[in-house]
Design a protein around this motif. Structure first.
Motif, PDB file in Angstrom:
ATOM      1  N   ALA A  13      60.163  14.429  78.573  1.00  0.00           N
ATOM      2  CA  ALA A  13      60.548  14.247  79.979  1.00  0.00           C
ATOM      3  C   ALA A  13      60.180  15.493  80.794  1.00  0.00           C
ATOM      4  O   ALA A  13      59.753  15.392  81.951  1.00  0.00           O
ATOM      5  CB  ALA A  13      62.045  13.951  80.073  1.00  0.00           C
ATOM      6  N   VAL A  14      60.324  16.670  80.187  1.00  0.00           N
ATOM      7  CA  VAL A  14      59.940  17.922  80.857  1.00  0.00           C
ATOM      8  C   VAL A  14      58.433  17.919  81.130  1.00  0.00           C
ATOM      9  O   VAL A  14      57.976  18.274  82.228  1.00  0.00           O
ATOM     10  CB  VAL A  14      60.354  19.143  79.987  1.00  0.00           C
ATOM     11  N   ILE A  62      65.993  11.681  81.401  1.00  0.00           N
ATOM     12  CA  ILE A  62      65.408  12.021  82.705  1.00  0.00           C
ATOM     13  C   ILE A  62      65.806  13.456  83.039  1.00  0.00           C
ATOM     14  O   ILE A  62      66.974  13.839  82.900  1.00  0.00           O
ATOM     15  CB  ILE A  62      65.872  11.048  83.813  1.00  0.00           C
ATOM     16  N   VAL A  63      64.832  14.243  83.460  1.00  0.00           N
ATOM     17  CA  VAL A  63      65.107  15.654  83.802  1.00  0.00           C
ATOM     18  C   VAL A  63      64.510  15.966  85.179  1.00  0.00           C
ATOM     19  O   VAL A  63      63.769  15.161  85.747  1.00  0.00           O
ATOM     20  CB  VAL A  63      64.487  16.622  82.762  1.00  0.00           C
ATOM     21  N   GLU A  64      64.860  17.142  85.678  1.00  0.00           N
ATOM     22  CA  GLU A  64      64.239  17.631  86.903  1.00  0.00           C
ATOM     23  C   GLU A  64      63.757  19.052  86.642  1.00  0.00           C
ATOM     24  O   GLU A  64      64.509  19.886  86.133  1.00  0.00           O
ATOM     25  CB  GLU A  64      65.229  17.592  88.061  1.00  0.00           C
ATOM     26  N   VAL A  65      62.491  19.286  86.951  1.00  0.00           N
ATOM     27  CA  VAL A  65      61.883  20.604  86.733  1.00  0.00           C
ATOM     28  C   VAL A  65      61.206  21.026  88.040  1.00  0.00           C
ATOM     29  O   VAL A  65      60.346  20.289  88.547  1.00  0.00           O
ATOM     30  CB  VAL A  65      60.833  20.553  85.589  1.00  0.00           C
ATOM     31  N   ALA A  66      61.618  22.155  88.564  1.00  0.00           N
ATOM     32  CA  ALA A  66      61.034  22.694  89.820  1.00  0.00           C
ATOM     33  C   ALA A  66      61.044  21.643  90.929  1.00  0.00           C
ATOM     34  O   ALA A  66      60.095  21.534  91.707  1.00  0.00           O
ATOM     35  CB  ALA A  66      59.608  23.188  89.560  1.00  0.00           C
ATOM     36  N   GLY A  67      62.120  20.853  90.958  1.00  0.00           N
ATOM     37  CA  GLY A  67      62.267  19.854  92.023  1.00  0.00           C
ATOM     38  C   GLY A  67      61.547  18.542  91.759  1.00  0.00           C
ATOM     39  O   GLY A  67      61.586  17.636  92.590  1.00  0.00           O
ATOM     40  N   PHE A  68      60.929  18.415  90.595  1.00  0.00           N
ATOM     41  CA  PHE A  68      60.217  17.174  90.259  1.00  0.00           C
ATOM     42  C   PHE A  68      60.891  16.493  89.069  1.00  0.00           C
ATOM     43  O   PHE A  68      61.203  17.156  88.076  1.00  0.00           O
ATOM     44  CB  PHE A  68      58.750  17.464  89.925  1.00  0.00           C
ATOM     45  N   LYS A  69      61.071  15.193  89.239  1.00  0.00           N
ATOM     46  CA  LYS A  69      61.699  14.440  88.147  1.00  0.00           C
ATOM     47  C   LYS A  69      60.676  14.066  87.090  1.00  0.00           C
ATOM     48  O   LYS A  69      59.498  13.846  87.396  1.00  0.00           O
ATOM     49  CB  LYS A  69      62.357  13.170  88.691  1.00  0.00           C
ATOM     50  N   ILE A 108      69.200  18.434  83.710  1.00  0.00           N
ATOM     51  CA  ILE A 108      69.264  17.130  83.039  1.00  0.00           C
ATOM     52  C   ILE A 108      69.840  16.101  84.017  1.00  0.00           C
ATOM     53  O   ILE A 108      70.983  16.216  84.457  1.00  0.00           O
ATOM     54  CB  ILE A 108      70.142  17.201  81.769  1.00  0.00           C
ATOM     55  N   VAL A 109      69.050  15.129  84.367  1.00  0.00           N
ATOM     56  CA  VAL A 109      69.506  14.071  85.272  1.00  0.00           C
ATOM     57  C   VAL A 109      70.198  12.970  84.460  1.00  0.00           C
ATOM     58  O   VAL A 109      71.279  12.502  84.810  1.00  0.00           O
ATOM     59  CB  VAL A 109      68.310  13.472  86.056  1.00  0.00           C
ATOM     60  N   ARG A 110      69.558  12.544  83.400  1.00  0.00           N
ATOM     61  CA  ARG A 110      70.183  11.590  82.464  1.00  0.00           C
ATOM     62  C   ARG A 110      69.994  12.168  81.069  1.00  0.00           C
ATOM     63  O   ARG A 110      68.859  12.239  80.575  1.00  0.00           O
ATOM     64  CB  ARG A 110      69.532  10.217  82.567  1.00  0.00           C
ATOM     65  N   PRO A 111      71.095  12.613  80.444  1.00  0.00           N
ATOM     66  CA  PRO A 111      70.945  13.217  79.111  1.00  0.00           C
ATOM     67  C   PRO A 111      70.304  12.249  78.124  1.00  0.00           C
ATOM     68  O   PRO A 111      70.421  11.033  78.284  1.00  0.00           O
ATOM     69  CB  PRO A 111      72.389  13.520  78.687  1.00  0.00           C
TER      70      PRO A 111
END
Lengths: 144, 346
Positions: free
Chosen positions: A94-95, A70-77, A37-40
């Motif tokens: 976001a995912v 904003i999230v990050e999944v496998a290095g991608f935002k 989670i970059v921005r909850p």
């Protein structure tokens, strides 16, 4: 491979979906990848800007309650902003956005599922649209 | 005039707040979702006057305020003030609306047809006592078997523009004035006028429009088009400049009204052309949207009536401000009234 939906397209379909529908779409991604989670998810406001036809000028109609994440999944935002206060839905969206950004292998199946969801949304509105069309009016003026 | 604060009364105030639940007892059966689904026009009114699109919260505010619209608007406005505004939408346009209702009083036949949609316009105003017994009645439209595509169509004014009767305005991309962050000054920019009227209390705006048509003004327009439905809202994508995302759709009502104006040109002493007034409000608020278009039209004329006075129209219609100012009169004014009494006694 069919061209993937544009960001405008899939965000429109996801915004019109229920929280559980968006959650279901993101589940395979959440099960396979670590989601940071970059921005909850949090509430925010969006000012609604409209253009009026009389002078073709812009004005603010009011604000809409929204949620963002904003999230990050496998290095991608991935980011999502949606009307309402459904934090689970906006996080799941976001995912999904991150998956599109990273063109992850699940993207093709995800894209198909979102297209199917759109068909279901259109079908769900279909009966109402038919009922609306039945209220099409053709007034006759006196003497006609 | 100076105000003098009062103190004390804490216990009585606390009890008064408790009494709200005692006197206006709830049977516990009214759920927020029920207000949302069964009273959509009421929640629309609250959202419109609060200037905030949040149907569930408008329903919640109505429940909390025991049905008082002014209290519900107050609650929504107060809640809104606790939130950050991180986004501004890209310009949305009601010509892209997914139509739920669309009518024209100006033309019988319009491209895209007139769709009456859900309306009380032609209903018999007779109390339906069967509703007292109603339990889980199904909407009649669910019986429809056929399906149809979403309804989209251009505006009626495009017809008149194509005919050269109505001038096509040049696109004006001036950044709108925001009355929620700037003090309103006069003459107000058009954007400030429209934003203010969109948030106005419906009754006030309707009174202004009614007065303008009854003789305290100079306009009696024709509704060229009234449409209501859903407009997609796009915002810039937070992670990449130049991209946009859809955050959902808002339910709005839009009205364009036309009326003939006389002007003197080099070629003609008394040339008649069409002029427009514009109304656009959150939710299904048709009378308010029509009233807004009339008020907009009236403010474009000159004269000494209230409906032609921009400061009068724009500073007296805000639900929160007007109710607040009027309501403050019931709060303690002991010292100021004593001073008035002293002057009377002198």
């Amino acid at each position: 491979m069919e061209q993937l939906l544009s960001r405008r397209q899939y965000t429109k379909i996801l915004a019109a979906a229920t929280g559980s529908e968006v959650g279901q779409l993101s589940r395979p991604l959440q099960e396979k990848y670590q989601v940071s989670i970059v921005r909850p998810a949090q509430k925010t406001l969006t000012m609604l800007q409209f253009r009026e036809p009389v002078k073709a000028s812009l004005f603010y109609l009011g604000e809409a309650l929204c949620s963002e994440c904003i999230v990050e999944v496998a290095g991608f935002k991935g980011a999502a902003v949606m009307m309402g206060d459904d934090f689970v839905k906006v996080t799941a969206a976001a995912v999904i956005d991150a998956a599109y950004n990273g063109m992850l292998p699940e993207c093709e199946a995800l894209d198909k599922a979102i297209r199917q969801l759109e068909k279901e949304q259109l079908a769900a509105r279909g009966k109402l649209n038919a009922a609306l069309r039945r209220s099409k009016v053709d007034f006759n003026t006196m003497g006609e | 005039m100076a105000y003098v604060a009062v103190k004390g009364g804490e216990a009585a105030i606390e009890q008064s707040l408790k009494l709200l639940d005692e006197v206006y007892q709830s049977n516990g059966r009214l759920e927020v979702q029920t207000i949302l689904t069964d009273m959509p026009l009421l929640t629309d009114k609250v959202m419109s006057e609060a200037g905030m699109y949040a149907p569930e919260y408008a329903a919640l505010a109505l429940k909390q305020s025991k049905g008082s619209v002014e209290e519900a608007v107050f609650l929504l406005r107060a809640y809104r003030s606790t939130l950050k505004r991180d986004y501004y939408s890209l310009p949305a346009d009601c010509k892209d609306m997914r139509i739920m209702r669309r009518i024209s009083a100006a033309f019988k036949d319009i491209p895209g047809e007139q769709i009456l949609g859900a309306s009380f316009d032609y209903a018999h105003r007779l109390l339906d006592f069967s509703l007292s017994e109603e339990k889980g009645k199904q909407a009649a439209v669910t019986a429809a078997q056929e399906t149809a595509a979403d309804i989209y169509c251009g505006r009626v004014d495009e017809l008149l523009q194509a005919d050269g009767i109505l001038k096509q305005p040049e696109k004006d991309d001036t950044q709108p004035y925001d009355i929620t962050t700037h003090v309103l000054t006069f003459p107000a920019p058009r954007s400030a006028r429209l934003q203010t009227m969109a948030r106005s209390e419906a009754g006030f705006l309707e009174g202004v429009a009614y007065s303008a048509m009854r003789g305290y003004g100079a306009v009696h327009p024709t509704v060229s088009e009234l449409r209501s439905g859903y407009v997609d809202i796009m915002i810039p994508y937070p992670l990449e400049a130049g991209e946009a995302i859809c955050i959902g759709a808002v339910n709005v009502t839009e009205v364009e009204a036309l009326w003939p104006v006389h002007e003197e040109t080099k070629e003609e002493f008394d040339k008649i052309r069409l002029s427009g007034g514009y109304g656009c409000v959150i939710g299904n608020n048709e009378t308010k949207a029509i009233a807004m278009s009339i008020a907009d039209a009236s403010l474009n004329t000159t004269g000494n009536t209230p409906s032609q006075d921009e400061e009068f129209v724009l500073t007296h219609g805000d639900c929160l401000e007007m109710q607040g100012f009027i309501s403050h009169l019931k709060l303690p004014h002991y010292v100021t009234f004593q001073s008035k009494l002293d002057r009377v006694r002198e």
